[in-house]
Design a protein around this motif. Structure first.
Motif, PDB file in Angstrom:
ATOM      1  N   TYR A 199       0.818  -1.218   0.000  1.00  0.00           N
ATOM      2  CA  TYR A 199       0.000   0.000   0.000  1.00  0.00           C
ATOM      3  C   TYR A 199       0.854   1.272   0.000  1.00  0.00           C
ATOM      4  N   CYS A 257       2.936   2.456   2.313  1.00  0.00           N
ATOM      5  CA  CYS A 257       2.862   3.208   3.570  1.00  0.00           C
ATOM      6  C   CYS A 257       3.715   2.515   4.624  1.00  0.00           C
ATOM      7  N   LYS A 297     -11.405   5.318   9.753  1.00  0.00           N
ATOM      8  CA  LYS A 297     -10.322   5.185   8.776  1.00  0.00           C
ATOM      9  C   LYS A 297      -9.515   3.909   9.024  1.00  0.00           C
ATOM     10  N   ASP A 298      -9.022   3.312   7.932  1.00  0.00           N
ATOM     11  CA  ASP A 298      -8.203   2.104   8.041  1.00  0.00           C
ATOM     12  C   ASP A 298      -6.754   2.470   8.303  1.00  0.00           C
ATOM     13  N   VAL A 331      -4.053   2.082   6.502  1.00  0.00           N
ATOM     14  CA  VAL A 331      -3.338   2.702   5.384  1.00  0.00           C
ATOM     15  C   VAL A 331      -3.656   4.192   5.307  1.00  0.00           C
ATOM     16  N   THR A 332      -4.947   4.521   5.379  1.00  0.00           N
ATOM     17  CA  THR A 332      -5.351   5.932   5.307  1.00  0.00           C
ATOM     18  C   THR A 332      -4.735   6.730   6.445  1.00  0.00           C
ATOM     19  N   LEU A 333      -4.781   6.190   7.662  1.00  0.00           N
ATOM     20  CA  LEU A 333      -4.210   6.897   8.814  1.00  0.00           C
ATOM     21  C   LEU A 333      -2.700   7.069   8.671  1.00  0.00           C
ATOM     22  N   SER A 334      -2.014   6.014   8.230  1.00  0.00           N
ATOM     23  CA  SER A 334      -0.556   6.076   8.088  1.00  0.00           C
ATOM     24  C   SER A 334      -0.146   7.156   7.094  1.00  0.00           C
ATOM     25  N   LYS A 335      -0.825   7.208   5.965  1.00  0.00           N
ATOM     26  CA  LYS A 335      -0.484   8.191   4.941  1.00  0.00           C
ATOM     27  C   LYS A 335      -0.832   9.611   5.407  1.00  0.00           C
ATOM     28  N   GLU A 336      -1.951   9.758   6.124  1.00  0.00           N
ATOM     29  CA  GLU A 336      -2.364  11.081   6.578  1.00  0.00           C
ATOM     30  C   GLU A 336      -1.396  11.622   7.639  1.00  0.00           C
ATOM     31  N   GLU A 343       1.728  12.727   5.947  1.00  0.00           N
ATOM     32  CA  GLU A 343       1.510  13.961   5.188  1.00  0.00           C
ATOM     33  C   GLU A 343       1.524  15.199   6.106  1.00  0.00           C
ATOM     34  N   PRO A 396      -7.671  -2.028   4.744  1.00  0.00           N
ATOM     35  CA  PRO A 396      -8.758  -1.597   3.836  1.00  0.00           C
ATOM     36  C   PRO A 396      -9.563  -2.809   3.365  1.00  0.00           C
TER      37      PRO A 396
END
Length: 625
Positions: free
Chosen positions: A443, A445, A507-508, A510-515, A518, A624
Motif C-alpha cells: 500500500y 505506507c 479510517k483504516d 493505510v489511510t491513517l498512516s499516509k495522513e 503527510e 482496507p
C-alpha cells in the motif's frame, strides 16, 4: 450603489492572516468601523472601513491568508444625497459664506520614544502597527520592555503611518525616532479668501484646577490586593485611561487606569502595600472648564455642501450601533486579552463606538481578584535578572514557539493536571506489526506503532466517554463528543504544532498512516493551515522515536486529556513461574482533574493497556476492505 473594499497596503509584507472578522452580512457600518483583524510576522492590525453602508457579502473568513488588493467585502453605500445631520450642523457653524474655501495640508510628523522614566534604554518587544496603518490618538504603537516593566507607547498624533524606524528586538533610547505619521489634514484659509466678510470670535474658557482623589477601584468580594508596580510619579502628566499602578490578587493582575486627565499631586501608597476597595491611592490636579466655548459668527446665507468637514472634530458624536458580532478593540487590548485568556466577545466596550478599553478588560477579570484570599504570607519573587558569568549569545524564539508557549502556559496555569503512569504489553502487537510490513509496503505506507495505538485508543474512549470531551467555561458540565478527532503533537523546526487527524474510528490503517506522514511533512515545511489544527477531541504526544521512559504532557485545552507515549523496551515480567522478556510501552496520561477523578484515570490506562495487549487478535480487520 455597491462598492468593493479591498485589503490595503500591508507595509511591505507579502501576506497576512485573518485572525478575526468583525462584521457579518447585513451589518450596517460607518467609516472607520473595524472590518477584520490581520496578523503578520511582527504586528496585528485592525482594517477599518473607508466607507459607510450595509455589508452585502464577505469574501474572506478567519484563518485565510490574504494579500494586498484582495477583495475583502462588498458594501451597499449610503446615497450621496444623504447628509449626516451632525455634519450639516458642523458645516453651518464653520462655513461663513459661499466664497469661503478651505485647503488641506497634511503634515509629516516624526514620533519619538518618550521618557523612559530614568531607564537608559528599553527593548522593542512588539510593533502594533505597520506602514499604511491608520491610527488614532492614544492607539498603541509599540511595546517596550525594560528591566522592571513592560509598557505600550501610545500615538501622540492621529494619521497614517508612513515609515517605521524600529524593529522588534531593537534597543531604543528616549528621544529616538520611532515612526513617521502623516497627520490628519490641517484646515487653513485659501489665499483669495475675503476676510472682510468673516468675523469669528471665540471666548477664552475660564479654567480652574481642582484636586481629585483617585481611589482603589472595586475589587469585587476580595478583601484586598497587593500593589506590585506604580507606573507614575509626582508631577507627571497623565491622560484619561493612562495606567497608574498594577494590582495583583491570588489569581490575576490588573492595571488601574486614571479616571481623569491632569497632573499627579501626591501618591499615598507604595509598591508592596496591601490595599482595599475605596482606599485613596493618589491625588490629581484636574483642569475644570467653568464655561463652554462660545463662537460668534456672521450669518451665512447658504451652505457649501462640497466642503467636507469632520463633525467629530468640533462636536461629540453619538456612538455607532454595532452588532453583537462586532468586537472593536485595538492591538494593545487584544494582546492584553490574549495574555489574560479573556474572550473579547464577552467583554462590553465602554469606549467610543463601543471600543473595548483596558479598563473593560480589568472589570472582566475582577472576579478572579475576588477569589478567597490565602492565609499564607508567601510572595512570589520577581523574575531574576540574568547576570552572565561568561560569553553568551542571544537566540530569539521563532514566532511559532512564542505563540505555542502562550497557550501551553495558559493550559498549565488554568488546568489542574494529574498524570497517571502505566505500561502496556506491546509484545504481540509489535510482532503483528513486523509481520504486516510487507502488506503495508504494497500500500506504499509505513505502519508505525502510533497508528496502532490510535485505533485501540478509540475503543477505550468509547468505554470511557468522559475522556473524549470538553469542560464548559463555568466548570459545571462536560460536552461529550461523538466523534474521534485526535490531535497529534509534531516537532517542527520552529516549535511544537498539533495537527488534527479526523474521524480516526472510520479510517483504516493505510489511510491513517499516509495522513500522519503527510501532516508531519507539512509541519516540517510550515505548510499546515489553521483549520488543520482545530477541533480535536483527544490529543497524543509520542516521543517513542527519540527515547525516554515517561513524561508529563500538558493537556491541550479544550480537550480534557492527553496521552503520552515513550520508547518501548524489553523488561523481565514474572508470569507466575518465571521471568520472561516482554516489550513494554510506557503510557503517560495527563488529565484535567476538574473533569476526571483519579480512580477513573487509573481505570482508563488499565483498560487501554489490556486492549493493547490483545489487539493483535483483531488487528487484521483494520486493513482496507
Amino acid at each position: 450603489m455597491s462598492q468593493i473594499i479591498k485589503i490595503p497596503d500591508l507595509g511591505g509584507a507579502i501576506s497576512a492572516t485573518v485572525v478575526e472578522v468583525s462584521i457579518e452580512v447585513g451589518s450596517t457600518i460607518d467609516i472607520e468601523t473595524p472590518l477584520i483583524t490581520l496578523e503578520g510576522d511582527k504586528a496585528t492590525m485592525d482594517i477599518p472601513s473607508p466607507i459607510a453602508g450595509v455589508v452585502e457579502s464577505i469574501e474572506i473568513s478567519a484563518g485565510d491568508t490574504v494579500s494586498e488588493g484582495q477583495i475583502l467585502c462588498y458594501v451597499q453605500t449610503v446615497s450621496d444625497e444623504c447628509v449626516h445631520p451632525e455634519a450639516e450642523t458642523t458645516a453651518q457653524q464653520q462655513v461663513q459664506n459661499d466664497s469661503h474655501h478651505l485647503e488641506s495640508e497634511p503634515v509629516l510628523e516624526t514620533l519619538c520614544i518618550p521618557d523612559l522614566g530614568g531607564a537608559d534604554q528599553a527593548t522593542v518587544v512588539a510593533i502594533s502597527v505597520m506602514v499604511g496603518s491608520t491610527i488614532e490618538l492614544e492607539d498603541p504603537l509599540i511595546t517596550l520592555e525594560g528591566d522592571k516593566a513592560t509598557m505600550d507607547i501610545p500615538a501622540a498624533s492621529a494619521g497614517q503611518v508612513e515609515t517605521i524606524h524600529v524593529a522588534v528586538g531593537d534597543t531604543v533610547k528616549t528621544g529616538q525616532a520611532m515612526l513617521d505619521v502623516m497627520t490628519a489634514a490641517t484646515l487653513k484659509p485659501s489665499e483669495d479668501l475675503d476676510r472682510s466678510n468673516v468675523s469669528i470670535h471665540i471666548d477664552e474658557p475660564d479654567t480652574a484646577p481642582r484636586i481629585e482623589t483617585v481611589c482603589i477601584p472595586d475589587l469585587g468580594d476580595a478583601a484586598e490586593a497587593t500593589i506590585v508596580d506604580i507606573q507614575v510619579k509626582i508631577g507627571e502628566q497623565v491622560t484619561e485611561e493612562s495606567p497608574l499602578m498594577t494590582l495583583e490578587g491570588d489569581k490575576a493582575a490588573m492595571e488601574v487606569p486614571s479616571p481623569f486627565t491632569g497632573t499627579i499631586e501626591s501618591i499615598d501608597v507604595q509598591a508592596g502595600e496591601s490595599v482595599k476597595t475605596g482606599q485613596p491611592m493618589m491625588t490629581l490636579s484636574v483642569i475644570t472648564v467653568s464655561k463652554p466655548l462660545q463662537s460668534k459668527k456672521t450669518p451665512s446665507p447658504s451652505i457649501d455642501r462640497s466642503v467636507q468637514l469632520d463633525a467629530q472634530a468640533v462636536s461629540d458624536s453619538e456612538p455607532s450601533r454595532l452588532t453583537s458580532a462586532q468586537v472593536y478593540a485595538g492591538p494593545g487590548v487584544r494582546r492584553m486579552a490574549k495574555q489574560l485568556g479573556v474572550d473579547l466577545a464577552r467583554v462590553k466596550g465602554s469606549g467610543r463606538k463601543g471600543r473595548i478599553l483596558k479598563k473593560d478588560l480589568e472589570v472582566h477579570v475582577r472576579k478572579q481578584l475576588a477569589a478567597p484570599q490565602s492565609n499564607s504570607n508567601f510572595v512570589v519573587a520577581p523574575w531574576p535578572k540574568l547576570e552572565s558569568e561568561g560569553p553568551v549569545e542571544f537566540k530569539p524564539l521563532p514566532k511559532l514557539r512564542q505563540v505555542a508557549g502562550q497557550f501551553l502556559h495558559r493550559n498549565w496555569v488554568h488546568i489542574p493536571h494529574v498524570t497517571q503512569f502505566d505500561q502496556a504489553d506491546f509484545t504481540d502487537l509489535e510482532a503483528w506489526r513486523q509481520s504486516a510490513k510487507a502488506q503495508a509496503a504494497e500500500y506504499e505506507c509505513r505502519l508505525s506503532p502510533l497508528v496502532l495505538v490510535m485505533k485501540v485508543l478509540v475503543e477505550s474512549l468509547k468505554a470511557f466517554p468522559d475522556f473524549n470531551a470538553s469542560l464548559n467555561e463555568a466548570g459545571t458540565g462536560l460536552t461529550l463528543k461523538q466523534y474521534y478527532h485526535f490531535g497529534v503533537a509534531v516537532d517542527s523546526p520552529n516549535g511544537l504544532v498539533v495537527p488534527v487527524i479526523r474521524d480516526v474510528d472510520q479510517k483504516d490503517l493505510v489511510t491513517l498512516s499516509k495522513e500522519i506522514a503527510e501532516v508531519a511533512e507539512q509541519a516540517r515545511t510550515q505548510g499546515l493551515r489553521p483549520d488543520q489544527m482545530k477541533g480535536s477531541s483527544f490529543t497524543l504526544s509520542s516521543l517513542g522515536g527519540i527515547g525516554g521512559q515517561a513524561f508529563t504532557p500538558i493537556v491541550n485545552a479544550p480537550d480534557v486529556a492527553i496521552l503520552g507515549l515513550s520508547k518501548t523496551q524489553y523488561v523481565p515480567v514474572y508470569d507466575g513461574k518465571q521471568f520472561i522478556p516482554r516489550l513494554m510501552l510506557p503510557l503517560s496520561l495527563s488529565y484535567d482533574h476538574r473533569a476526571i477523578d483519579g480512580a477513573d484515570g487509573v481505570r482508563f490506562t488499565v483498560d487501554l493497556a489490556n486492549r493493547l495487549a490483545q489487539a493483535h487478535q483483531f488487528a487484521d480487520q483494520w486493513w482496507p476492505n
